[in-house]
Write a protein that holds these residues in place. Structure first.
Motif, short mmCIF file in Angstrom:
data_model
loop_
_atom_site.label_atom_id
_atom_site.label_comp_id
_atom_site.label_asym_id
_atom_site.label_seq_id
_atom_site.Cartn_x
_atom_site.Cartn_y
_atom_site.Cartn_z
N PHE A 101 -13.44 32.06 26.72
CA PHE A 101 -14.80 31.52 26.73
C PHE A 101 -15.08 30.79 28.05
O PHE A 101 -16.13 30.97 28.67
CB PHE A 101 -15.02 30.58 25.53
CG PHE A 101 -16.35 29.89 25.56
CD1 PHE A 101 -17.53 30.62 25.56
CD2 PHE A 101 -16.42 28.50 25.63
CE1 PHE A 101 -18.77 29.99 25.61
CE2 PHE A 101 -17.65 27.86 25.67
CZ PHE A 101 -18.83 28.61 25.66
N ASN A 102 -14.13 29.98 28.48
CA ASN A 102 -14.33 29.25 29.74
C ASN A 102 -14.52 30.20 30.92
O ASN A 102 -15.25 29.89 31.86
CB ASN A 102 -13.13 28.33 30.02
CG ASN A 102 -13.12 27.15 29.07
OD1 ASN A 102 -14.18 26.72 28.60
ND2 ASN A 102 -11.95 26.63 28.76
N ASP A 103 -13.85 31.33 30.87
CA ASP A 103 -13.98 32.30 31.95
C ASP A 103 -15.28 33.09 31.83
O ASP A 103 -15.91 33.43 32.84
CB ASP A 103 -12.77 33.25 31.93
CG ASP A 103 -12.64 34.03 33.23
OD1 ASP A 103 -12.40 33.37 34.27
OD2 ASP A 103 -12.79 35.26 33.22
N LEU A 104 -15.70 33.35 30.60
CA LEU A 104 -16.90 34.17 30.37
C LEU A 104 -18.19 33.48 30.78
O LEU A 104 -19.17 34.14 31.13
CB LEU A 104 -17.01 34.52 28.87
CG LEU A 104 -16.38 35.79 28.34
CD1 LEU A 104 -16.71 35.92 26.86
CD2 LEU A 104 -16.87 37.04 29.08
N LEU A 105 -18.17 32.14 30.70
CA LEU A 105 -19.40 31.37 30.96
C LEU A 105 -20.12 31.79 32.24
O LEU A 105 -21.34 31.94 32.26
CB LEU A 105 -19.06 29.87 31.04
CG LEU A 105 -19.06 29.13 29.71
CD1 LEU A 105 -18.50 27.73 29.89
CD2 LEU A 105 -20.47 29.08 29.10
N LYS A 106 -19.34 32.03 33.29
CA LYS A 106 -19.96 32.36 34.57
C LYS A 106 -20.60 33.76 34.58
O LYS A 106 -21.36 34.09 35.47
CB LYS A 106 -18.96 32.22 35.73
CG LYS A 106 -17.73 33.10 35.66
CD LYS A 106 -16.90 32.91 36.95
CE LYS A 106 -15.62 33.70 36.96
NZ LYS A 106 -14.55 33.16 36.10
#
Lengths: 218, 435
Positions: free
Chosen positions: A67-72
């Protein structure tokens, strides 16, 4: 065509990679040229170049990393889906596109106190025969519209579909266990009639359905 | 009151034993009468617990043997029940009615999910953790969930004996205040080197538990077990004192030579765990080495019939590690047929999910000149489907009762069965009746 297997190393809990194997194997049989891209945290994911994206099932911890990576990529994913390209998400990766996560869609995940696991039988309105699968999750999606639950831990609709975005809580190799769903997907992707020998897959599927009431009350 | 409960439980056990039935009934009875009964016992100081997805029975049996051969009296739950009632039964059996132990030590195999329940009452002096892998998804959730369940039960002063090659097990050492030692295996000629590791090799923990950077593997033995390193140097294969090294038909640990009871690589981990625990808990090194080299159990039982040797590789369903170990073994054989099959998935529940077959490295059988047969009335075609996607050639003999005759069509002399308990039993029986 370019297939993106997203977070292949983080979201791969129970045979999820089977979906990628079955897809690439059968594209080869159909003489459709393709390239498989294994993408994960730290890679620069270019959604413009992808035609089919697959994401599988992961632990809660790995889901957080993803999720943290997908945000961008939120806007990229939105454009990707709006442009009608294909996306298949299985297991808890369905949660990532709803409320509380990327919020691309209105569905919501309600978390239960304990993890639950169950065999399921669902109806997909574009196919005559039901789909089989396994649930292993903590959350339940509210506002789903993809599959109608025929047998399983709750009633109503499960999974989510918008344009060519398909997401379901069913884990594992859903495309292998449900050859009719595989044919449907391949037809949608290639816009061609599908002529494949899936006799093994159909025998396995039919055997499962024949025995569904013999072994247990689902 | 507790003395009476123990008396009742012991009497129950006595009756059952007279009837020829070993069970966890005494423990169940005692727990029914007092759910905190475990608190009542005055247990010896040395209590070794063993848990993990694979190998816990082997380790608990072997360690018990080592202790007994060193003259130590040991209580061990070898009757197969590794959940609370089974462990309670073992403790009752080895205590008098006042809860005082009649043994010097206990070696207790424990199911991963019961650790927190039992360790609430019993102090573990040593805790051996073998591995945590994808195992029984309908029951176990997933491996991180199992990790958390075990972690909740671990006492801060316990001496942990961990598989250092399994990053998820190594993770138990982070923040642990008690002592920690590791069993590890050095690179072997069978190791899968970095360049050959594929995306479907399914390494369970691929990210550093401290900084979440991707771990770099320089080699793997199987599954996610091997040599890993965090790029920021937070976390890596320990490479400490007890590094085992594979030689031809033996391995070395701590400058000692241990013969291998069979060719399974995972046995090195099991035996190394026993060696380390026994030595650290005070058994003389020579005595440990002697006991390990005298091992005679858990050999593969062979049956010869009609010019074929049948080798049974017991493989647990829904446990990719167990299957991978068998497949890995088969790839090293010649003149072979491998039969893969089962008639039911689990004895514990009715789910018939086969997702786990896609976590097994059947691809390893490719180009190996090994004939492959799938069997099982309900599952042969599903197994065959999996093999199709591994791009393997195979034949199907769905009716397992016809398997032995079906094998007559083949000239190969070795049959390796990759079966779960029940099918293995059925085929063994079938063979023995024909002999």
């Amino acid at each position: 065509m370019k297939i993106g297997y997203l977070y292949y190393d983080l979201l791969n809990l129970y045979g999820d990679n089977g979906n990628v194997k079955v897809l690439t194997y059968n594209l080869k049989q159909l003489n459709v040229p393709f390239e498989l891209k294994l993408l994960t945290v730290g890679d620069d994911i270019d959604f413009n170049e992808l035609d089919f994206v697959y994401m599988g099932f992961g632990t809660e911890n790995n889901q957080k990393i993803v999720f943290n990576d997908l945000l961008k990529y939120k806007d990229d994913i939105k454009n990707y889906i709006e442009s009608g390209k294909f996306f298949l998400a299985t297991g808890n990766s369905i949660e990532l596109f709803g409320k509380g996560f990327l919020e691309l869609f209105d569905y919501e995940t309600e978390y239960k106190k304990a993890r639950f696991s169950s065999e399921v039988l669902v109806e997909f309105d574009k196919l005559e025969k039901p789909l089989i699968g396994l649930f292993n999750q903590i959350g339940i999606t509210k506002g789903g519209n993809l599959f109608k639950m025929l047998r399983g831990p709750f009633d109503g609709m499960e999974g989510f579909n918008y344009k060519n975005f398909y997401a379901t809580y069913i884990i594992g190799p859903i495309l292998v266990r449900n050859p009719h769903f595989l044919e449907f997907m391949l037809k949608e992707i290639t816009k061609k009639e599908i002529d494949l020998d899936l006799s093994l897959e159909y025998t396995a599927y039919n055997t499962f359905i024949e025995n569904i009431d013999k072994d247990r009350k689902l | 009151m507790n003395a009476i409960i123990i008396m009742i439980a012991k009497f129950t056990g006595y009756i059952l034993e007279k009837m020829g039935r070993g069970s966890s009934m005494p423990g169940e009875v005692a727990l029914r009468l007092n759910k905190n009964i475990l608190k009542y016992f005055k247990l010896p100081k040395e209590i070794v617990f063993v848990t993990g997805s694979n190998g816990k029975s082997t380790i608990a049996h072997t360690l018990t043997k080592i202790y007994r051969e060193a003259g130590i009296k040991v209580g061990h739950n070898n009757r197969g029940s590794n959940i609370t009632p089974g462990i309670t039964t073992c403790i009752i059996k080895n205590s008098n009615i006042f809860g005082k132990s009649k043994v010097d030590r206990f070696v207790l195999e424990i199911d991963e999910r019961y650790v927190k329940e039992v360790l609430k009452y019993v102090h573990a002096s040593y805790f051996i953790i073998t591995n945590i892998s994808r195992d029984q998804p309908p029951r176990q959730g997933h491996f991180e969930f199992i990790y958390d369940e075990i972690k909740k039960g671990i006492q801060s002063d316990t001496h942990l004996i961990l598989n250092g090659d399994d990053p998820l097990v190594h993770k138990f050492a982070i923040g642990h205040t008690g002592k920690v030692n590791y069993f590890e295996l050095d690179r072997t000629s069978f190791s899968k080197e970095e360049a050959d590791i594929k995306y479907y090799d399914n390494l369970d923990v691929v990210y550093c538990p401290i900084c979440s950077s991707k771990l770099k593997y320089s080699f793997i033995h199987y599954g996610g077990v091997g040599s890993y390193k965090c790029p920021n140097n937070h976390f890596e294969k320990p490479n400490e004192l007890y590094m085992s090294k594979l030689e031809d038909d033996y391995f070395t640990i701590d400058n000692n030579k241990i013969m291998m009871p069979n060719k399974f690589l995972y046995n090195i981990y099991n035996l190394s765990a026993c060696y380390i625990t026994a030595v650290l808990s005070g058994v003389d090194k020579d005595s440990v080495v002697k006991s390990l080299n005298d091992l005679r159990f858990k050999r593969i039982e062979d049956i010869n019939y009609k010019g074929k040797s049948y080798h049974f590789l017991l493989s647990k369903n829904e446990n990719a590690v167990s299957f991978n170990q068998s497949i890995d073994f088969v790839t090293k054989t010649t003149d072979s047929i491998v039969v893969i099959g089962f008639e039911r998935i689990s004895r514990r529940y009715l789910e018939r999910d086969l997702s786990w077959l896609y976590d097994v490295d059947f691809e390893a059988l490719k180009d190996k000149n090994i004939k492959i047969i799938c069997t099982g009335t309900k599952f042969a075609h599903a197994i065959a489907t999996r093999l199709k996607y591994a791009e393997l050639d195979f034949e199907i003999c769905a009716d397992s009762s016809k398997l032995i005759d079906f094998l007559d069509n083949y000239k190969e002399k070795n049959v390796y069965t990759v079966f779960c308990f029940e099918l293995e039993k059925q085929i063994k029986l079938d063979l023995k009746e024909r002999l």
